[in-house]
Design a protein around this motif. Structure first.
Motif: not given
Ligand SMILES: Cc1cc2nc3c(=O)[nH]c(=O)nc-3n(C[C@H](O)[C@H](O)[C@H](O)COP(=O)(O)O)c2cc1C
Length: 258
Positions: A11, A13, A15-16, A57, A120
């Motif tokens: 995770s 940032t 959210g996960t 994702v 993110s």
């Molecule tokens: C490099 C990157 C690629 C991403 N690709 C997608 C995606 O394909 N589809 C989507 O809905 N969100 C996408 N996101 C958003 C993240 O899945 C989402 O913000 C998630 O909460 C990030 O997890 P974290 O908060 O635990 O870091 C992407 C984010 C990043 C940084």
């Protein structure tokens, strides 16, 4: 409630982690956290009643760093719940890929879910999620999983394979051609290098460099920077803002499979 649960999560940032901890803490008072983003090797063979495995994702896939670490676990004789967390656009093959990795490690998957968190890269997309409604849904899902575990423990309870959306071969992995950069407000404090899960950031004297071959664009460095000095290059940020702006205000529903 279960005696103990182990939560494996990646995770960058937060959210996960928020989604997965809300889920796991509804299942048990004792949640053993294992951060797949840490550089050190994973602890193995923790004793617990259930593994919860959560990944964000990225480009419709789960980050390979998470998939690779999950494949090193030994899930023989253990039950698991898989969760993917995405930023409103789409989760595509991510949940299937996570479940394939868990099966490769011999876990028995008893439930899966996809949940929405704030994007993110473009935080106006899915702003504030998971919100109070999401939290209620995550807890309700945990209650269904507890019921299911109870049923499975009763003799003769039938078990069916959990089917999730997605297809193989998976979508081609995102190509990284740019990394976050540090602006002039950078104080070289080193927090970004510390949290970078792939060790892509180096500080040498007064110079900070980021290795594009290692960077997975996970945003952990931009998220942790106390000076807000770590940002995406303008063209990349503007490109993503433009691509994702139609999703501002869209409320994608969570889904569960059990
Ligand atoms: C490099 C990157 C690629 C991403 N690709 C997608 C995606 O394909 N589809 C989507 O809905 N969100 C996408 N996101 C958003 C993240 O899945 C989402 O913000 C998630 O909460 C990030 O997890 P974290 O908060 O635990 O870091 C992407 C984010 C990043 C940084």
């Amino acid at each position: 409630m279960l005696k103990s649960v182990v939560l494996y999560y990646f995770s960058p940032t937060g959210g996960t982690k928020k989604v997965a901890e809300t889920f796991a803490s509804r299942l048990s008072k004792k949640v053993d956290l294992v951060d797949l983003g840490e550089k050190k090797l994973l602890r193995k063979n923790t004793e617990n009643d259930l593994a919860v495995v959560a990944a964000p994702v990225f480009g419709g896939r789960i980050p390979s760093l998470a998939a690779d670490k999950i494949k090193t676990l030994d899930g023989t004789g253990k039950k698991a719940v898989s969760l993917v967390v995405y930023g409103t656009r789409a989760y595509e093959d991510a949940l299937l890929e996570l479940n394939d990795a868990l099966r490769e490690s011999h876990f028995q998957i008893i439930a899966s879910g996809d949940f929405v968190a704030q994007h993110s890269i473009v935080p106006d997309v899915g702003k504030g999620r998971p919100d109070s409604r999401d939290i209620e849904e995550i807890r309700a899902f945990a209650d269904h999983v507890l019921d299911k575990i109870g049923r499975l423990e009763q003799e003769g309870a039938e078990e069916k394979e959990i089917k999730v959306p997605g297809s193989r071969p998976y979508k081609t992995a995102m190509k990284i051609t740019d990394t976050p950069i540090s602006t002039s407000s950078c104080t070289l404090c080193g927090r970004c290098a510390e949290v970078c899960p792939t060790g892509a950031i180096y500080i040498d004297g007064n110079e900070l460099t980021t290795d594009v071959r290692k960077c997975i664009l996970c945003m952990s460095c931009t998220h942790v920077c106390p000076e807000n000095a770590r940002v995406l290059p303008k063209a990349l940020q503007e490109g993503d803002d433009k691509m994702l702006s139609p999703l501002i205000g869209v409320y994608r529903e969570n889904e569960t499979f059990y």
